[in-house]
Design an enzyme around this catalytic site. Structure first.
Site, PDB file in Angstrom:
ATOM      1  N   ALA A 196      15.159  47.213  46.457  1.00  0.00           N
ATOM      2  CA  ALA A 196      16.259  47.906  47.127  1.00  0.00           C
ATOM      3  C   ALA A 196      15.985  47.977  48.624  1.00  0.00           C
ATOM      4  O   ALA A 196      14.837  48.054  49.068  1.00  0.00           O
ATOM      5  CB  ALA A 196      16.424  49.315  46.563  1.00  0.00           C
TER       6      ALA A 196
ATOM      7  N   ALA B  31      12.443  49.134  52.482  1.00  0.00           N
ATOM      8  CA  ALA B  31      12.532  48.250  51.322  1.00  0.00           C
ATOM      9  C   ALA B  31      11.708  48.915  50.226  1.00  0.00           C
ATOM     10  O   ALA B  31      10.574  49.341  50.473  1.00  0.00           O
ATOM     11  CB  ALA B  31      11.969  46.870  51.646  1.00  0.00           C
ATOM     12  N   GLU B  32      12.278  49.032  49.030  1.00  0.00           N
ATOM     13  CA  GLU B  32      11.640  49.827  47.978  1.00  0.00           C
ATOM     14  C   GLU B  32      11.555  49.074  46.662  1.00  0.00           C
ATOM     15  O   GLU B  32      12.448  48.304  46.296  1.00  0.00           O
ATOM     16  CB  GLU B  32      12.421  51.130  47.758  1.00  0.00           C
ATOM     17  CG  GLU B  32      11.830  51.992  46.647  1.00  0.00           C
ATOM     18  CD  GLU B  32      12.469  53.370  46.529  1.00  0.00           C
ATOM     19  OE1 GLU B  32      12.121  54.098  45.590  1.00  0.00           O
ATOM     20  OE2 GLU B  32      13.322  53.700  47.367  1.00  0.00           O
ATOM     21  N   ALA B  33      10.483  49.347  45.943  1.00  0.00           N
ATOM     22  CA  ALA B  33      10.382  48.986  44.534  1.00  0.00           C
ATOM     23  C   ALA B  33      10.892  50.188  43.741  1.00  0.00           C
ATOM     24  O   ALA B  33      10.232  51.226  43.715  1.00  0.00           O
ATOM     25  CB  ALA B  33       8.941  48.675  44.150  1.00  0.00           C
TER      26      ALA B  33
END
Length: 254
Positions: free
Chosen positions: A94, A189-191
């Site tokens: 994301a 930016a994400e996991a």
């Protein structure tokens, strides 16, 4: 020296079998994202110098920049939706901006995503008022789309604006929160997470431009540069800021 800070607890709102099943499903447009998939507050470790100043952070779920140490009423940035490179493994990534989440228990955020399911990339956009679950927009998202976004707050009212200028749509969502602390502003930016952090989609490089907080370049706030890592494995690396408001995040490992 290093200092460990709050690691958020991820809610388990369904039985383990339901969580696993939902994580394997593609998100349904216009509906609440399955409980097994959500964006969460930052979890990780801050690396400090001997004088107690933050050098950078290592996080299990975030990469990007976060400004703290004040009250934040707005955050803005633009980015290009990265292309997901998929294998047979289900993965998730994301890209968003938001207020709170770095040291607080809420996040008010909106962004885009690329998830790999069954070997194919799936693109969509969403907003989330964590700890509530994210809600997907029905609008079309494709790799290479140009996004611009602003999250702002006045009193307890948040306005989350996300525009896909390539597809020609804009979503403006207004929500209230009585618990938000307005204590950080971030471009990330994400996991995403289920009962734990999920594998990170190979997104190549995500480029963010015009990153501002309270109307000023985020670099003016001496922001925290965050790399994503799991143990000794670096998952995503954040570049230095250019011009105080431009940077990139590069995928390293899922």
């Amino acid at each position: 020296m290093s200092a460990t800070f709050r690691i958020s607890a991820l809610s388990a709102a369904a039985a383990a079998a339901a969580l696993l099943s939902a994580a394997m499903m593609a998100p349904q447009a216009g509906a609440v994202t399955p409980h097994a998939l959500r964006m969460t507050p930052m979890a990780g470790q801050r690396i400090m110098d001997p004088h107690g100043r933050i050098l950078h952070s290592s996080s299990s779920n975030w990469a990007g920049y976060s400004a703290t140490g004040g009250t934040f009423t707005s955050v803005s940035s633009s980015w290009v939706q990265p292309k997901g490179t998929c294998t047979s493994k289900d993965t998730y990534a994301a890209f968003w901006i938001g207020i709170d989440g770095d040291g607080s228990d809420s996040v008010e955020q909106t962004g885009s995503e690329v998830d790999c399911s069954g070997g194919s990339p799936q693109y969509y956009a969403w907003y989330e008022m964590y700890p509530a679950y994210p809600v997907n927009y029905t609008n079309t998202v494709k790799a290479g789309d140009h996004f611009t976004s602003t999250v702002s707050v006045s009193g307890s009212t948040f306005t989350l604006k996300l525009a896909d200028t390539t597809q020609g749509w804009t979503k403006t969502t207004t929500k209230t929160s009585s618990t938000a602390e307005d204590a950080s502003a971030e471009i990330i930016a994400e996991a995403p997470a289920s009962d734990s952090v999920l594998p990170l989609t190979n997104f190549g490089t995500a480029s963010f431009t015009g990153a501002t907080a309270n109307g000023e370049p985020i670099g003016d706030f001496d922001p925290d540069q965050i790399n994503m890592a799991s143990g000794s494995t670096t998952k995503a690396t954040t570049s230095a800021l250019s011009g105080g408001e431009n940077f990139s995040v590069t995928w390293d490992h899922n």
